[in-house]
Design a protein around this motif. Structure first.
Motif, PDB file in Angstrom:
ATOM      1  N   ILE A 123      42.887  28.732  30.539  1.00 47.91           N
ATOM      2  CA  ILE A 123      41.693  28.066  30.225  1.00 47.91           C
ATOM      3  C   ILE A 123      40.393  29.023  30.656  1.00 47.91           C
ATOM      4  O   ILE A 123      40.565  29.691  31.626  1.00 47.91           O
ATOM      5  N   PHE A 124      39.652  29.437  29.539  1.00 43.56           N
ATOM      6  CA  PHE A 124      38.453  30.364  29.763  1.00 43.56           C
ATOM      7  C   PHE A 124      37.073  29.576  29.343  1.00 43.56           C
ATOM      8  O   PHE A 124      36.958  28.680  28.610  1.00 43.56           O
ATOM      9  N   SER A 125      36.080  29.708  30.379  1.00 42.64           N
ATOM     10  CA  SER A 125      34.762  29.268  30.124  1.00 42.64           C
ATOM     11  C   SER A 125      33.588  30.459  30.667  1.00 42.64           C
ATOM     12  O   SER A 125      34.237  30.694  31.796  1.00 42.64           O
ATOM     13  N   GLY A 126      32.462  30.425  30.291  1.00 43.45           N
ATOM     14  CA  GLY A 126      31.611  31.357  30.964  1.00 43.45           C
ATOM     15  C   GLY A 126      30.428  30.410  31.344  1.00 43.45           C
ATOM     16  O   GLY A 126      29.265  30.960  31.431  1.00 43.45           O
ATOM     17  N   MET A 127      30.781  29.346  32.238  1.00 41.24           N
ATOM     18  CA  MET A 127      29.847  28.534  32.768  1.00 41.24           C
ATOM     19  C   MET A 127      29.150  28.507  34.245  1.00 41.24           C
ATOM     20  O   MET A 127      28.982  27.507  34.777  1.00 41.24           O
ATOM     21  N   GLY A 128      29.858  29.664  34.908  1.00 43.04           N
ATOM     22  CA  GLY A 128      29.507  29.745  36.253  1.00 43.04           C
ATOM     23  C   GLY A 128      30.619  28.971  37.264  1.00 43.04           C
ATOM     24  O   GLY A 128      31.813  28.725  36.755  1.00 43.04           O
ATOM     25  N   ALA A 129      29.917  28.863  38.425  1.00 43.87           N
ATOM     26  CA  ALA A 129      31.255  28.266  39.199  1.00 43.87           C
ATOM     27  C   ALA A 129      31.775  26.842  38.940  1.00 43.87           C
ATOM     28  O   ALA A 129      32.978  26.704  39.183  1.00 43.87           O
ATOM     29  N   LEU A 130      30.858  25.979  38.427  1.00 41.63           N
ATOM     30  CA  LEU A 130      31.444  24.512  37.909  1.00 41.63           C
ATOM     31  C   LEU A 130      32.350  24.773  37.124  1.00 41.63           C
ATOM     32  O   LEU A 130      33.682  24.121  37.038  1.00 41.63           O
ATOM     33  N   GLY A 131      32.643  25.635  35.904  1.00 34.59           N
ATOM     34  CA  GLY A 131      33.281  26.020  35.030  1.00 34.59           C
ATOM     35  C   GLY A 131      34.593  26.505  35.547  1.00 34.59           C
ATOM     36  O   GLY A 131      35.606  26.167  35.095  1.00 34.59           O
ATOM     37  N   ASP A 132      34.457  27.551  36.452  1.00 34.95           N
ATOM     38  CA  ASP A 132      35.774  27.973  37.023  1.00 34.95           C
ATOM     39  C   ASP A 132      36.519  26.982  38.226  1.00 34.95           C
ATOM     40  O   ASP A 132      37.531  27.139  37.848  1.00 34.95           O
ATOM     41  N   PHE A 133      35.744  26.143  38.618  1.00 39.20           N
ATOM     42  CA  PHE A 133      36.522  25.155  39.311  1.00 39.20           C
ATOM     43  C   PHE A 133      37.200  24.281  38.428  1.00 39.20           C
ATOM     44  O   PHE A 133      38.342  23.961  38.795  1.00 39.20           O
ATOM     45  N   ALA A 134      36.623  23.968  37.475  1.00 40.16           N
ATOM     46  CA  ALA A 134      37.417  23.033  36.352  1.00 40.16           C
ATOM     47  C   ALA A 134      38.449  23.792  35.714  1.00 40.16           C
ATOM     48  O   ALA A 134      39.629  23.023  35.524  1.00 40.16           O
ATOM     49  N   ALA A 135      38.279  24.854  35.300  1.00 37.63           N
ATOM     50  CA  ALA A 135      39.241  25.562  34.619  1.00 37.63           C
ATOM     51  C   ALA A 135      40.545  26.032  35.622  1.00 37.63           C
ATOM     52  O   ALA A 135      41.704  25.836  35.184  1.00 37.63           O
ATOM     53  N   SER A 136      40.214  25.987  36.998  1.00 42.91           N
ATOM     54  CA  SER A 136      41.133  26.450  37.850  1.00 42.91           C
ATOM     55  C   SER A 136      42.114  25.189  38.032  1.00 42.91           C
ATOM     56  O   SER A 136      43.287  25.210  38.240  1.00 42.91           O
ATOM     57  N   SER A 137      41.363  23.843  38.088  1.00 42.02           N
ATOM     58  CA  SER A 137      42.231  22.681  38.234  1.00 42.02           C
ATOM     59  C   SER A 137      43.238  22.442  37.102  1.00 42.02           C
ATOM     60  O   SER A 137      44.067  21.892  37.426  1.00 42.02           O
ATOM     61  N   GLU A 138      42.685  22.662  35.868  1.00 41.79           N
ATOM     62  CA  GLU A 138      43.387  22.510  34.729  1.00 41.79           C
ATOM     63  C   GLU A 138      44.634  23.573  34.579  1.00 41.79           C
ATOM     64  O   GLU A 138      45.676  23.327  34.134  1.00 41.79           O
ATOM     65  N   LEU A 139      44.132  24.771  34.995  1.00 42.96           N
ATOM     66  CA  LEU A 139      45.258  25.733  35.394  1.00 42.96           C
ATOM     67  C   LEU A 139      46.277  25.333  36.156  1.00 42.96           C
ATOM     68  O   LEU A 139      47.680  25.510  35.716  1.00 42.96           O
ATOM     69  N   VAL A 140      46.076  24.849  37.237  1.00 46.66           N
ATOM     70  CA  VAL A 140      47.051  24.454  38.430  1.00 46.66           C
ATOM     71  C   VAL A 140      47.939  23.391  37.652  1.00 46.66           C
ATOM     72  O   VAL A 140      49.105  23.351  37.926  1.00 46.66           O
ATOM     73  N   PHE A 141      47.309  22.156  37.009  1.00 50.28           N
ATOM     74  CA  PHE A 141      48.043  21.197  36.323  1.00 50.28           C
ATOM     75  C   PHE A 141      48.910  21.724  35.061  1.00 50.28           C
ATOM     76  O   PHE A 141      50.132  21.479  35.042  1.00 50.28           O
ATOM     77  N   GLY A 142      48.301  22.828  34.385  1.00 46.40           N
ATOM     78  CA  GLY A 142      48.828  23.208  33.127  1.00 46.40           C
ATOM     79  C   GLY A 142      50.074  24.230  33.651  1.00 46.40           C
ATOM     80  O   GLY A 142      50.808  24.353  32.584  1.00 46.40           O
ATOM     81  N   THR A 143      50.218  24.668  34.707  1.00 45.77           N
ATOM     82  CA  THR A 143      51.460  25.708  35.130  1.00 45.77           C
ATOM     83  C   THR A 143      52.259  25.349  36.271  1.00 45.77           C
ATOM     84  O   THR A 143      53.168  24.826  36.095  1.00 45.77           O
ATOM     85  N   LEU A 144      51.495  24.975  37.463  1.00 40.79           N
ATOM     86  CA  LEU A 144      52.441  24.748  38.679  1.00 40.79           C
ATOM     87  C   LEU A 144      53.016  23.342  38.495  1.00 40.79           C
ATOM     88  O   LEU A 144      54.171  23.067  38.786  1.00 40.79           O
ATOM     89  N   VAL A 145      52.135  22.626  38.155  1.00 42.09           N
ATOM     90  CA  VAL A 145      52.470  20.971  38.035  1.00 42.09           C
ATOM     91  C   VAL A 145      53.569  20.871  36.954  1.00 42.09           C
ATOM     92  O   VAL A 145      54.511  20.192  37.296  1.00 42.09           O
TER      93      VAL A 145
END
Length: 175
Positions: free
Chosen positions: A45-67
């Motif tokens: 997941i990539f986004s150039g929207m700052g901290a809010l985008g990074d947090f949301a992308a990180s939560s999707e990354l965790v669900f899309g890989t680890l979970v």
């Protein structure tokens, strides 16, 4: 052409180095015993929207890989959670398609492909060696809309016939 379908969104990005691994992913359908109906893999997941985008992308990354990896390999209860999964075409045709067509009844319509495949005794795999990129609009309103869609889809999925049948047929560990 061929016996494998890929479900992919318009906002997903293919990488050259990942394209070289496609032959390995297609070999997952040859199987050693039971043939896979769905082969899933991760998204970057990539986004150039700052901290809010990074947090949301990180939560999707965790669900899309680890979970997803835990659900597939440990619990054996992974279904189809969005794109970019590969599908066995004949299996999907035999169970009536990849997703349910009624938008008002099923917000998260794509999960039913995995639920139906599990009910029919097919295997669903998750591989970690392949990924595609996915661009997301990461404004506050779009993040809230996305997570409310997930919540509504989960609520509708739990009241479906497939969820009832899975609850009756699977062991407690796979639920």
């Amino acid at each position: 052409r061929g016996h494998v379908l890929q479900a992919i969104d318009a906002n997903q990005d293919g990488y050259l180095e990942e394209a070289l691994k496609l032959s390995c992913a297609l070999c997952e359908f040859d199987g050693d015993g039971q043939q896979a109906a769905i082969v899933g893999f991760g998204e970057h997941i990539f986004s150039g929207m700052g901290a809010l985008g990074d947090f949301a992308a990180s939560s999707e990354l965790v669900f899309g890989t680890l979970v997803q990896s835990t659900m597939a390999n440990v619990l054996q209860s992974r279904y189809h959670y969005g794109h970019p999964d590969f599908f066995d075409k004949v299996t999907m045709i035999a169970q009536g398609g990849m997703s349910k067509a009624t938008k008002k009844l099923n917000v998260s319509e794509d999960i039913f492909a995995g639920m139906d495949a599990t009910l029919r005794g097919h295997t669903i795999k998750y591989v970690e060696y392949l990924q595609v990129g996915k661009g997301r609009d990461m404004g506050l309103l779009s993040i809230l809309t996305f997570f409310s869609k997930l919540a509504a889809g989960t609520a509708q999925m739990t009241s479906s016939r497939q969820a009832l049948r899975l609850g009756q047929r699977l062991s407690l560990a796979r639920l």
